[in-house]
Design an enzyme around this catalytic site. Structure first.
Site: not given
Length: 832
Positions: A170-171, A353
């Site tokens: 991608e980069d 709780d």
């Protein structure tokens, strides 16, 4: 000195792929016995400066503990990595991180081959050498931290290598083919699945997001490591989100809450989901996050002392009963507390709780024995017991849940499970990771992935990215109801599921032909809400068809998609017929013959509108999305203009509109300022839908309604999900540009205002209303109406209808109101 690259033999040698993790056969690591070749350093400028003190401090923490309350259990220190196998970058802190990650892998998976991880790390440093993150740190820290998360999840070497390489395609200039050649097809497939679709241009960010998610899920069907790496990637990005701009922080945090945290939940990865939710909450609602943190911290000291007393008592009781178990305690996570506060409109100290005990036993029988011991020691709260061991959740979560009352009327929740169940609850699908040479996954993991495969089958019928995302959001976070067929088969449905959902869960044809239902032997309407334990019997009739009304009460994504698909197919056929008739009638009105136009002419016009062909164009006319007159004018330019000019007086409004076929339609609201626009249409009425009342700055979508024009909804409007099954009726709308400043002045015309209803939930005290009105008036905001609704418990609901300019104005006003002492929540009510 250059770093040595690993030499991978060619395919003809039979060694072109890395062996599966855990197999006996492994290729020789690309280092010498002394490690000299890999102790080379990159240039100082390529890796930047050592990380900050806070980043180094992070190395001392357990990354995947719940951020707002950890079940404390110190992990054993991983064994050191031998000096002869070290891969050095020249950055001491970076080397320490890499060695720590390798040590974690060796501690969790001692049989795995680490050579592929070292090779991937060298390649990662080479490809990202000159890149920096927004924080100014070397980019390689990010893939390394992703690998660390994967190592803590006990993932195999192939997954960790893919984690180090997940941004390479991608980069950088690296191709999937190069990844496959160097590291094998498995690593390449995983990296390709995680890589975003940045090479393709999309109409908007939502479509881009939808297609990226769709691509990831498709890859996940064949290898679930894709989504686990994506979750690890998102986790580290969320941990470092403070370095981005506020707008980007908000967008990424919202996406995390809507997609990635529910996805982790669906895969049973409770720890990772918890940290993602708390990190995202910090950015989506910073004021509430800070306020809630302060409130919880004020209760922490007393709460921890209370839990210590309970744990001590319980441990003694377990020893007396000869039950082999360990006990942990925690304070509930911040985001979970916030959800309870919003749902029930209660203060923090009333969350039942808030404090929890976890009992972890060795056997399933001991779980039930411990439950009996707890119920005989403390009084249980009726209706709070749930047995998820006998009836596991769809993500294979198993545990016994009960709520007890201790001395002083303090409530606390108890979860009881075995060690195996605990590992599954914390790590989900990653807990059962058994990737060996055969690449098999367990039956439980297959069941976890069944919903993904089902979703991928449905997505083939979804051409609209928004429809895909809405279906995914519904399917990611279901609250389950367990029902039964008359023969005893369990059918799991979403909360408030109906007999129609039940019918479609059995079979599509059963759903389509459903005419009635019996629940526990009684006839009920089809919109009846099913409850746990209901026995459902469906009545069908051949030839019966689904009704559009079913979309208003069905809850399951399977039922809704099947109904939408059937309606879409049948509505399209009808729209084609209507479109043909409308075009023919309009042609006769202007004395034109459609016979002289060929299919190629219609295809040309369809292409102008971005449609596939003549059929799509006619369907669009039938749905009301396109004007028959405009289509005729495109087929024969000027034909409709001349006819209208002959029947229209000069200067008339109709004459002006006739010459606006290529203009932008602007519709005026409020005090005369243009607000919305639809491109390419000149004769469509546009109005804001009253169900959500969108305001400037919100993301909007148009829906063509027959006889009424274009209804503009906020994308977040619940009704949009019911309307968009007919994708042909969707139309692009946008907020019109603001008018320029008047000549000779610095300000433009007074902006359009929109009525918005706000509900403030607060403590009932004197002077509160005065403070509210002062804040609103000081902001220059007009109050249209005001109403107060006090309740018996000292809480008052104050309803304002105010005039706001845009979303930013409304957000600022809401934040100021929240700062008033005693305010519990400020909510926008969509329908006025």
């Amino acid at each position: 000195m250059a770093i040595a690259r690993p030499v991978v033999p060619g395919p003809e040698s039979g060694e072109g792929r890395f062996p599966a993790a855990g197999s006996e056969r492994s290729f020789a690591p690309p280092i010498s016995e002394t490690g000299v070749e890999l102790e080379a350093t990159l240039p100082p400028t390529s890796l930047g400066h050592p990380p900050s003190a806070s980043a180094i401090a992070d190395l001392k923490t357990t990354d995947l503990d719940e951020p707002s309350g950890v079940f404390l259990s110190p992990a054993p220190a991983p064994p050191p990595v031998e000096p002869s196998t070290r891969v050095l970058s020249g950055d001491v802190a970076l080397d320490a991180r890499f060695e720590r990650m390798l040590a974690t892998v060796r501690a969790n998976r001692p049989a795995d081959d680490l050579a592929i991880i070292r090779s991937a790390w060298i390649f990662c440093m080479q490809q990202h050498a000159t890149q920096k993150r927004a924080s100014g740190e070397p980019y390689v820290i990010h893939p390394l931290e992703v690998a660390q998360v994967l190592a803590e999840l006990k993932m195999d070497s192939t997954a960790i290598a893919a984690g180090l390489l997940h941004d390479a395609v991608e980069d950088t200039d690296v191709t999937p083919e190069e990844i496959a050649k160097r590291f094998g097809e498995q690593v390449a497939h995983i990296v390709e699945g995680v890589t975003k679709l940045d090479k393709i241009k999309f109409a908007n960010r939502e479509d881009h997001q939808a297609e990226n998610i769709r691509k990831m899920l498709l890859a996940m069907v064949t290898d679930v490591r894709v989504v686990i790496i994506k979750l690890a990637d998102r986790l580290h990005n969320m941990r470092t989100l403070e370095h981005l701009k506020p707008e980007k922080q908000q967008r990424i945090a919202r996406e995390t809450l809507e997609i990635y945290a529910p996805l982790a939940h669906r895969l049973g990865m409770g720890k990772l989901r918890g940290e993602l939710e708390d990190l995202a909450f910090r950015y989506t609602d910073p004021f509430q996050y800070t306020q809630l943190t302060t409130e919880v911290d004020s209760l922490r000291g007393e709460g921890e002392a209370f839990l210590h007393r309970i744990v001590s008592t319980l441990e003694a009781k377990l020893r007396e009963a000869n039950i082999n178990a360990r006990v942990e305690s925690r304070i509930k996570r911040l985001y979970s507390i916030q959800q309870k506060l919003t749902a029930h409109q209660i203060p923090v100290d009333q969350v039942y709780d808030l404090f929890a005990i976890r009992v972890i036993t060795q056997t399933e029988q001991d779980c039930y024995a411990a439950l009996g011991l707890l119920h005989s020691t403390w009084r249980p709260v009726p209706g709070r017991f749930k047995d998820f061991i006998a009836m596991p959740r769809p993500n294979m979560y198993q545990s016994l849940h009960t709520t007890l009352i201790a001395e002083g009327a303090h409530q606390f929740e108890v979860q009881i499970r075995t060690e195996d169940m605990h590992q599954v609850a914390e790590e989900g699908i990653a807990a059962h990771w058994k990737y060996k040479a055969s690449d098999n996954v367990s039956a439980a993991d297959e069941q976890r992935l069944a919903w993904v495969r089902q979703l991928m089958e449905w997505q083939r019928e979804m051409t609209d990215p928004n429809e895909f995302m809405s279906t995914l959001r519904i399917d990611l976070y279901p609250a389950e109801v367990y029902t039964f067929t008359p023969k005893g088969k369990v059918i799991v449905l979403p909360k408030d599921g109906t007999p129609v959902d039940f019918a479609y869960a059995i079979h599509t044809d059963v759903g389509h032909t459903t005419t009635g239902a019996k629940v526990n032997g009684r006839i009920v309407p089809l919109r009846h809400k099913l409850r746990n334990g209901d026995i459902v019997e469906i009545s069908t009739q051949a030839g019966h068809a689904p009704s559009r009304d079913w979309l208003s009460f069905t809850k399951s994504s399977r039922a809704r998609n099947k109904i939408k698909h059937w309606l879409n197919e049948n509505q399209r056929a009808r729209a084609l017929e209507i479109g043909r008739k409308l075009l023919d009638r309009e042609a006769r009105k202007y004395k034109l013959s459609l016979d002289k136009f060929k299919t190629a002419d219609f295809d040309r016009i369809a292409n102008d509108y971005g449609l596939g062909g003549e059929q799509d164009l006619l369907a669009g006319i039938g749905f009301g999305k396109y004007s028959a007159r405009q289509v005729l004018n495109k087929l024969e330019p000027g034909s409709t203009m001349a006819a209208e000019a002959a029947h229209t007086e000069p200067g008339a409004v109709g004459n002006t509109l006739a010459h606006m076929s290529d203009a932008v339609k602007r519709v005026f609201f409020g005090k005369g300022s243009d607000s919305l626009q639809v491109e390419g249409q000149d004769d469509l009425l546009v109005y804001r839908a009253r169900c959500c009342n969108p305001i400037r700055g919100e993301e909007i979508i148009g829906y063509v309604t027959r006889g009424k024009g274009v209804a503009v909804h906020a994308r977040s409007c619940p009704n949009v999900q019911n309307l968009l099954y007919e994708a042909d009726r969707r139309i692009d709308v946008d907020w019109a540009a603001l008018a320029p400043a008047v000549a000779g002045t610095k300000q433009g015309p007074k902006p359009t205002t929109y009525p918005v209803k706000l509900t403030v939930v607060c403590d009932d005290r004197a002077g509160l209303l005065k403070e509210f009105t002062a804040i609103i008036s000081e902001d220059g905001t007009n109050i249209r109406s005001l109403d107060t609704k006090p309740s018996q418990d000292g809480v008052v609901h104050v309803d304002f209808v105010i005039e706001t300019v845009d979303l930013r104005h409304l957000t600022r006003l809401t934040q100021n109101l929240r700062k008033v002492p005693g305010v519990r929540e400020v909510m926008r009510v969509q329908k006025i």
